[in-house]
Scaffold this motif. Structure first.
Motif, PDB file in Angstrom:
ATOM      1  N   UNK A  54       5.172  -5.019  -5.771  1.00 44.43           N
ATOM      2  CA  UNK A  54       3.600  -4.666  -5.998  1.00 44.43           C
ATOM      3  C   UNK A  54       3.626  -3.240  -5.331  1.00 44.43           C
ATOM      4  N   UNK A  55       3.344  -2.233  -5.972  1.00 48.02           N
ATOM      5  CA  UNK A  55       3.313  -0.968  -5.338  1.00 48.02           C
ATOM      6  C   UNK A  55       1.880  -0.801  -4.816  1.00 48.02           C
ATOM      7  N   UNK A  56       0.944  -1.234  -5.322  1.00 45.38           N
ATOM      8  CA  UNK A  56      -0.436  -0.977  -4.956  1.00 45.38           C
ATOM      9  C   UNK A  56      -0.592  -1.738  -3.524  1.00 45.38           C
ATOM     10  N   UNK A  57       0.285  -2.785  -3.243  1.00 47.77           N
ATOM     11  CA  UNK A  57      -0.060  -3.320  -1.975  1.00 47.77           C
ATOM     12  C   UNK A  57       0.373  -2.063  -0.793  1.00 47.77           C
ATOM     13  N   UNK A  58       1.043  -1.546  -0.973  1.00 46.75           N
ATOM     14  CA  UNK A  58       1.606  -0.278  -0.103  1.00 46.75           C
ATOM     15  C   UNK A  58       0.319   0.718   0.155  1.00 46.75           C
ATOM     16  N   UNK A  59      -0.423   1.099  -1.011  1.00 47.90           N
ATOM     17  CA  UNK A  59      -1.458   2.110  -0.989  1.00 47.90           C
ATOM     18  C   UNK A  59      -2.570   1.203  -0.194  1.00 47.90           C
ATOM     19  N   UNK A 105       2.774   8.493  11.889  1.00 45.12           N
ATOM     20  CA  UNK A 105       2.928   7.227  12.714  1.00 45.12           C
ATOM     21  C   UNK A 105       2.518   5.870  12.157  1.00 45.12           C
ATOM     22  N   UNK A 106       2.814   5.841  10.650  1.00 48.98           N
ATOM     23  CA  UNK A 106       2.375   4.736  10.026  1.00 48.98           C
ATOM     24  C   UNK A 106       3.650   4.190   9.265  1.00 48.98           C
ATOM     25  N   UNK A 107       3.925   3.069   9.758  1.00 54.63           N
ATOM     26  CA  UNK A 107       5.200   2.296   9.096  1.00 54.63           C
ATOM     27  C   UNK A 107       4.713   1.113   7.993  1.00 54.63           C
ATOM     28  N   UNK A 108       5.230   1.281   6.826  1.00 53.42           N
ATOM     29  CA  UNK A 108       5.091   0.139   6.070  1.00 53.42           C
ATOM     30  C   UNK A 108       6.130  -0.459   5.468  1.00 53.42           C
ATOM     31  N   UNK A 109       6.461  -1.689   5.841  1.00 58.20           N
ATOM     32  CA  UNK A 109       7.489  -2.399   5.394  1.00 58.20           C
ATOM     33  C   UNK A 109       7.347  -3.506   4.301  1.00 58.20           C
ATOM     34  N   UNK A 121      -4.953   6.795  -2.291  1.00 55.81           N
ATOM     35  CA  UNK A 121      -3.755   7.211  -3.083  1.00 55.81           C
ATOM     36  C   UNK A 121      -3.928   8.424  -3.961  1.00 55.81           C
ATOM     37  N   UNK A 122      -4.937   9.091  -3.732  1.00 55.53           N
ATOM     38  CA  UNK A 122      -5.212  10.315  -4.512  1.00 55.53           C
ATOM     39  C   UNK A 122      -4.683  11.436  -3.586  1.00 55.53           C
ATOM     40  N   UNK A 123      -4.246  11.146  -2.455  1.00 59.15           N
ATOM     41  CA  UNK A 123      -3.656  12.077  -1.414  1.00 59.15           C
ATOM     42  C   UNK A 123      -2.288  12.179  -1.544  1.00 59.15           C
ATOM     43  N   UNK A 124      -1.817  13.516  -1.930  1.00 55.04           N
ATOM     44  CA  UNK A 124      -0.539  13.898  -2.256  1.00 55.04           C
ATOM     45  C   UNK A 124       0.252  13.355  -1.085  1.00 55.04           C
ATOM     46  N   UNK A 138       5.048   9.889   0.167  1.00 55.55           N
ATOM     47  CA  UNK A 138       5.627   8.938   1.007  1.00 55.55           C
ATOM     48  C   UNK A 138       5.822   7.420   0.475  1.00 55.55           C
ATOM     49  N   UNK A 139       4.946   7.056  -0.268  1.00 55.56           N
ATOM     50  CA  UNK A 139       5.137   5.800  -1.033  1.00 55.56           C
ATOM     51  C   UNK A 139       6.190   5.793  -2.195  1.00 55.56           C
ATOM     52  N   UNK A 140       5.922   6.655  -2.770  1.00 51.46           N
ATOM     53  CA  UNK A 140       6.798   6.921  -3.890  1.00 51.46           C
ATOM     54  C   UNK A 140       8.416   6.969  -3.487  1.00 51.46           C
ATOM     55  N   UNK A 141       8.553   7.545  -2.404  1.00 49.06           N
ATOM     56  CA  UNK A 141       9.975   7.555  -1.792  1.00 49.06           C
ATOM     57  C   UNK A 141      10.656   6.263  -1.525  1.00 49.06           C
ATOM     58  N   UNK A 142       9.797   5.599  -0.906  1.00 48.89           N
ATOM     59  CA  UNK A 142      10.102   4.336  -0.555  1.00 48.89           C
ATOM     60  C   UNK A 142      10.249   3.301  -1.623  1.00 48.89           C
TER      61      UNK A 142
END
Ligand code: DC
Length: 218
Positions: A30-35, A61-65, A99-102, A107-111
């Motif tokens: 669920x990619x929305x969860x990351x945003x 400094x933000x880590x999303x797993x 999510x509009x910020x480049x 960062x999210x797309x790479x993950x």
């Protein structure tokens, strides 16, 4: 194999993606969860979600797993399980704005691409078929009328005990649709080769059945 499901908020993407994941025995992301997790961090820090430099400064400094417990996706923000908190209604707007910020998207797309490359998966979001996985084997664009989507979101939120007003939900969803389709970078749009399904008048089980029949035919 990767399956991309894109579409606006409340069209039923996550419910249908969970059904596909279970039926086909593949991972659901669920990619929305990351945003939402990035939006939550900005919210907690008192940072405006439209302030790109401030949100960008927060990112290193933000880590999303993402982890799975009994097949259920959990989202961790800097080590904390925020899976429930990111679903609160006021975080939706934060998620849409960040999510509009480049830099956030990159960062999210790479993950997301790393996860999809490792395993058979179904990803739902806004830009999966157009940007994250343009070569996905299956691409669906799931939509529904805004009033129907608002009704579904209202029932979901009230079932969780969140107080809300249907007309406010519809207004917020329409605003998010606008935001998500009008941003400069990787906006929500239907991929040219996506199969479009409108769920306004059909159940989510029927939507899943249609998708599975496309997948099994190939
Ligand atoms: O799917 P959702 O409602 O949980 O997503 C929250 C926000 O995240 C949505 O308004 C737009 C953004 N999003 C995105 O820009 N790209 C994605 N692939 C997924 C979500």
């Amino acid at each position: 194999m990767n399956i991309a499901i894109d579409g606006p908020s409340g069209a039923g993407k996550s419910t249908v993606a969970k059904i596909l994941s279970k039926t086909l025995g593949i991972v659901y992301l669920d990619t929305g969860a990351m945003y939402r997790a990035v939006g939550l961090k900005a919210y907690r820090a008192g940072i405006s979600p439209t302030n790109a430099p401030a949100v960008g400064e927060m990112l290193p400094d933000t880590k999303i797993d993402i982890a799975y417990e009994n097949g259920v996706q959990k989202v961790f923000l800097d080590g904390e399980d925020v899976s429930a908190e990111i679903r609160l209604h006021h975080i939706s707007k934060y998620a849409s704005d960040v999510s509009a910020i480049h830099a956030v998207r990159l960062a999210m797309v790479e993950q997301q691409r790393k996860i999809a490359a490792k395993t058979d998966s179904v990803l739902d979001g806004r830009d999966i078929g157009t940007f994250v996985l343009p070569n996905a084997e299956f691409k669906f664009y799931l939509t529904a009328d805004v009033s129907e989507r608002a009704k579904r979101r209202y029932l979901e939120l009230t079932a969780k005990g969140e107080a809300c007003v249907l007309s406010d939900i519809e207004r917020d969803i329409a605003a998010r649709d606008y935001n998500d389709t009008h941003r400069d970078f990787a906006p929500l749009r239907q991929a040219d080769d996506a199969i479009v399904i409108d769920s306004t008048h059909i159940s989510i089980d029927e939507v899943a059945g249609k998708m599975l029949s496309y997948i099994k035919c190939m």
